[in-house]
Design an enzyme around this catalytic site. Sequence first.
Site, PDB file in Angstrom:
ATOM      1  N   SER A 149       0.849  -1.191   0.000  1.00 32.44           N
ATOM      2  CA  SER A 149       0.000   0.000   0.000  1.00 32.44           C
ATOM      3  C   SER A 149       0.883   1.239   0.000  1.00 32.44           C
ATOM      4  O   SER A 149       2.001   1.212   0.528  1.00 32.44           O
ATOM      5  CB  SER A 149      -0.876  -0.014   1.258  1.00 32.44           C
ATOM      6  N   TYR A 162      -0.243  -0.686  10.355  1.00 34.88           N
ATOM      7  CA  TYR A 162      -0.426  -1.015   8.940  1.00 34.88           C
ATOM      8  C   TYR A 162       0.712  -0.446   8.098  1.00 34.88           C
ATOM      9  O   TYR A 162       1.256  -1.127   7.222  1.00 34.88           O
ATOM     10  CB  TYR A 162      -1.779  -0.476   8.488  1.00 34.88           C
TER      11      TYR A 162
END
Length: 182
Positions: A149, A162
């Site tokens: 990501s 994350y």
Amino acid sequence: MSRVAIVTGGARGIGLAACRALAKQNTSLVLNDIDPRAAQDAANTLAAQGVRVTPFAGSVADPAFADALIAAAIDAYGTPDIIVNNAGFLWDGMLHKMTDEQWDSILACHLTAPFRIVRAAAPHLREAAKREAAAGTPPRDRAIVNVSSTTGLHGNLGQANYAAAKAGIIGLTKTLAREWGP
């Protein structure tokens, strides 16, 4: 010869899209999801379209998962050619309020699990390539896709766990390319 692919988190979203794209290339699939019903439903939908697909339910964060997943793929179709490490979820929280459980859970899913899956597949992928090279034939194309990501590059509010995991998967992927690319 049909390719064999493993897709974690393959019952919905990016994972299901990857399964559909691979199916268009006549790839046999092992479709994983943490939810057994979702894995079976997605597999049934793909199978109704003529895709060879085996559902494999389970949590990628389980330490025994990777070996079982690779064994299931080999039992169903043979040595995998493609691994898509896609499974993931979010458990956001501001850094100063994030618990160890939030941190550990996200890293286990997004970083440790792909490491374990690739490590479990290594003897099969590497030995197959060595046999091909020894036989004087060009090695069959193989691919490991680790989904990351932009959060791993830029960070994001409430997503220290994350962001760290996705930055880590980028480093893992680059290292894997250097070690196995040749």
